[in-house]
Design a protein around this motif. Structure first.
Motif, short mmCIF file in Angstrom:
data_model
loop_
_atom_site.label_atom_id
_atom_site.label_comp_id
_atom_site.label_asym_id
_atom_site.label_seq_id
_atom_site.Cartn_x
_atom_site.Cartn_y
_atom_site.Cartn_z
N SER A 240 0.85 -1.18 0.00
CA SER A 240 0.00 0.00 0.00
C SER A 240 0.88 1.24 0.00
O SER A 240 2.01 1.20 0.49
CB SER A 240 -0.92 -0.01 1.22
OG SER A 240 -1.74 1.13 1.24
N SER A 241 0.37 2.33 -0.54
CA SER A 241 1.08 3.60 -0.53
C SER A 241 0.53 4.46 0.60
O SER A 241 -0.65 4.80 0.61
CB SER A 241 0.89 4.32 -1.88
OG SER A 241 1.53 5.57 -1.87
N THR A 242 1.40 4.78 1.59
CA THR A 242 0.97 5.49 2.79
C THR A 242 1.69 6.83 2.89
O THR A 242 2.92 6.89 2.82
CB THR A 242 1.27 4.65 4.05
OG1 THR A 242 0.64 3.37 3.92
CG2 THR A 242 0.75 5.35 5.30
N GLU A 243 0.94 7.89 3.11
CA GLU A 243 1.52 9.22 3.17
C GLU A 243 2.37 9.40 4.42
O GLU A 243 1.96 9.04 5.52
CB GLU A 243 0.40 10.27 3.15
CG GLU A 243 0.90 11.71 3.08
CD GLU A 243 -0.24 12.69 2.92
OE1 GLU A 243 -0.82 12.75 1.81
OE2 GLU A 243 -0.58 13.38 3.91
N MET A 244 3.57 9.97 4.24
CA MET A 244 4.44 10.32 5.35
C MET A 244 4.50 11.82 5.55
O MET A 244 4.38 12.32 6.66
CB MET A 244 5.86 9.78 5.12
CG MET A 244 5.97 8.28 5.06
SD MET A 244 7.70 7.71 5.08
CE MET A 244 8.33 8.46 3.57
N VAL A 245 4.72 12.54 4.46
CA VAL A 245 4.88 14.00 4.51
C VAL A 245 4.10 14.61 3.36
O VAL A 245 4.16 14.11 2.23
CB VAL A 245 6.37 14.41 4.40
CG1 VAL A 245 6.50 15.91 4.18
CG2 VAL A 245 7.15 13.99 5.64
N SER A 246 3.37 15.69 3.64
CA SER A 246 2.71 16.43 2.57
C SER A 246 2.80 17.91 2.89
O SER A 246 2.48 18.34 4.00
CB SER A 246 1.25 16.00 2.41
OG SER A 246 0.69 16.58 1.24
N CYS A 247 3.25 18.69 1.92
CA CYS A 247 3.38 20.13 2.06
C CYS A 247 3.12 20.74 0.68
O CYS A 247 2.99 20.01 -0.30
CB CYS A 247 4.76 20.50 2.60
SG CYS A 247 6.12 20.19 1.46
N PRO A 248 3.06 22.05 0.55
CA PRO A 248 2.80 22.63 -0.76
C PRO A 248 3.85 22.30 -1.82
O PRO A 248 3.57 22.41 -3.03
CB PRO A 248 2.79 24.14 -0.47
CG PRO A 248 2.41 24.25 0.96
CD PRO A 248 3.04 23.07 1.62
N TYR A 249 5.03 21.86 -1.38
CA TYR A 249 6.13 21.65 -2.32
C TYR A 249 6.24 20.21 -2.79
O TYR A 249 6.75 19.95 -3.89
CB TYR A 249 7.44 22.10 -1.69
CG TYR A 249 7.39 23.51 -1.19
CD1 TYR A 249 7.39 24.58 -2.08
CD2 TYR A 249 7.29 23.80 0.17
CE1 TYR A 249 7.31 25.89 -1.64
CE2 TYR A 249 7.21 25.10 0.63
CZ TYR A 249 7.22 26.15 -0.28
OH TYR A 249 7.13 27.44 0.17
N PHE A 250 5.82 19.27 -1.98
CA PHE A 250 5.89 17.86 -2.35
C PHE A 250 5.08 17.02 -1.37
O PHE A 250 4.83 17.43 -0.24
CB PHE A 250 7.34 17.34 -2.40
CG PHE A 250 8.13 17.57 -1.14
CD1 PHE A 250 7.99 16.73 -0.04
CD2 PHE A 250 9.02 18.64 -1.04
CE1 PHE A 250 8.70 16.95 1.13
CE2 PHE A 250 9.74 18.87 0.12
CZ PHE A 250 9.59 18.02 1.21
N THR A 251 4.68 15.85 -1.84
CA THR A 251 4.10 14.81 -1.00
C THR A 251 4.97 13.58 -1.14
O THR A 251 5.37 13.22 -2.25
CB THR A 251 2.65 14.50 -1.43
OG1 THR A 251 1.83 15.63 -1.17
CG2 THR A 251 2.10 13.29 -0.67
N THR A 252 5.27 12.92 -0.02
CA THR A 252 6.09 11.70 -0.06
C THR A 252 5.36 10.59 0.68
O THR A 252 4.98 10.74 1.83
CB THR A 252 7.47 11.93 0.58
OG1 THR A 252 8.15 12.98 -0.12
CG2 THR A 252 8.31 10.67 0.51
N ASN A 253 5.20 9.47 -0.01
CA ASN A 253 4.58 8.27 0.55
C ASN A 253 5.61 7.17 0.69
O ASN A 253 6.62 7.16 -0.03
CB ASN A 253 3.46 7.76 -0.37
CG ASN A 253 2.38 8.81 -0.61
OD1 ASN A 253 2.16 9.68 0.22
ND2 ASN A 253 1.72 8.72 -1.75
#
Length: 323
Positions: A240-253
């Motif tokens: 599964s793809s799980t979100e770790m960090v999300s901000c206006p500049y990038f999202t990282t799963n």
């Protein structure tokens, strides 16, 4: 355009660099002080060049100019035009990096005609008792900060965390930070190479020179806000793809996979980057296949919405895009 894109790593010698990029991530080099592998870069003078497929030898600037929103996403192209918005790295700190921070967008634009530098770290490997410096551990004023800086006691007021594989840290602009000795990590950041170095452990290079410090520039850029914890909490879920960090500049799963994983990016108007932080896998779409091993990075263009990932062993990927 529907080609998986890989790029030649741009290796950077650093006074604090070591051999893990070569020995653990299989980067091709005979040097023993490589601190950074720039995986995807549009920094002036360090533009990434495609290493695979029909577009081999084409640089990232030409790709964006030719394919525009088909490559990066229509919304991303409208915002950034022909500038790729992210810089993707692997970093090996044999010795501690300088204590530093990065200016926000407005300050970076005014002073350096550059983006700011919001970033995040994913720890891939850490030696015993290796640490990261992130933020302040207590409330301080700018005057107190200056006092500790002048008396070489800055670490007395900074937050220092021992770290292990899988730890994640989000570093917004203004937050004081440093990668400690013995840490190997993946870094996702805005496309910027602007750093305000505030303390460098009084070390000298091979010629006996000290590196420049940016004491005055940093004063206006520091964020003194204190957090209870700077480590990002997240949960891994297999296949599964799980979100770790999300901000206006990038999202990282985080994407841990043990079985064939089908991808549908039709909900995104963005390129998607995969960094392999464990294992290795095969990316499959239509009539093309591309392997991705630990320490490698792949760029999936906006127009390639459906594909599958076939793990060749237990594999973990970082999945990066712009919302």
């Amino acid at each position: 355009m529907k080609q998986f894109l890989k790029f030649d790593p741009i290796l950077k010698d650093k006074i604090w660099g070591g051999e893990k990029l070569k020995n653990l991530l299989n980067k091709t080099t005979d040097r023993n002080d490589v601190g950074e592998s720039w995986e995807i870069s549009d920094v002036e003078g360090d533009t990434s060049i495609v290493s695979n497929g029909a577009l081999e030898g084409t640089d990232l600037k030409e790709l964006i100019s030719r394919y525009k929103g088909d490559l990066v996403g229509e919304k991303v192209f409208a915002q950034f035009a022909e500038k790729f918005p992210l810089l993707i790295k692997f970093i090996d700190a044999k010795e501690a990096l300088s204590i530093q921070l990065h200016p926000h967008d407005d300050l970076a634009r005014e002073r350096h005609n550059s983006f700011g530098k919001t970033e995040m770290w994913y720890v891939m490997q850490a030696d015993e008792k290796a640490n990261l410096i992130v933020g302040f551990k207590e409330e301080v004023t700018s005057e107190e900060y200056k006092h500790h800086l002048e008396n070489k006691s800055l670490t007395d007021i900074l937050n220092i965390d021992e770290v292990k594989e899988g730890d994640v840290y989000f570093i917004p602009t203004g937050r004081v930070h440093a990668i400690g000795a013995g840490v190997l990590l993946a870094e996702i950041q805005q496309t910027s190479d602007i750093t305000y170095r505030i303390y460098d452990w009084d070390r000298q290079d091979s010629h006996g020179n000290y590196r420049d410090l940016h004491t005055d520039e940093a004063i206006d850029a520091i964020d003194y806000v204190v957090k209870d914890s700077y480590r990002t909490n997240y949960r891994k879920q297999q296949n599964s793809s799980t979100e770790m960090v999300s901000c206006p500049y990038f999202t990282t799963n985080i994407v841990p996979i043990t079985d064939v994983f089908s991808i549908d990016h039709s909900d995104k108007d963005s390129f998607v980057i995969y960094m392999c932080v464990k294992g290795n896998a095969m990316f499959v779409a239509d009539n093309q296949k591309e392997t991705l091993q630990k320490g490698e990075t792949i760029l999936v263009p906006n127009t390639l919405k459906h594909f599958s990932i076939h793990p060749l062993e237990n594999t973990e990927l970082l999945e990066v895009y712009i919302k």
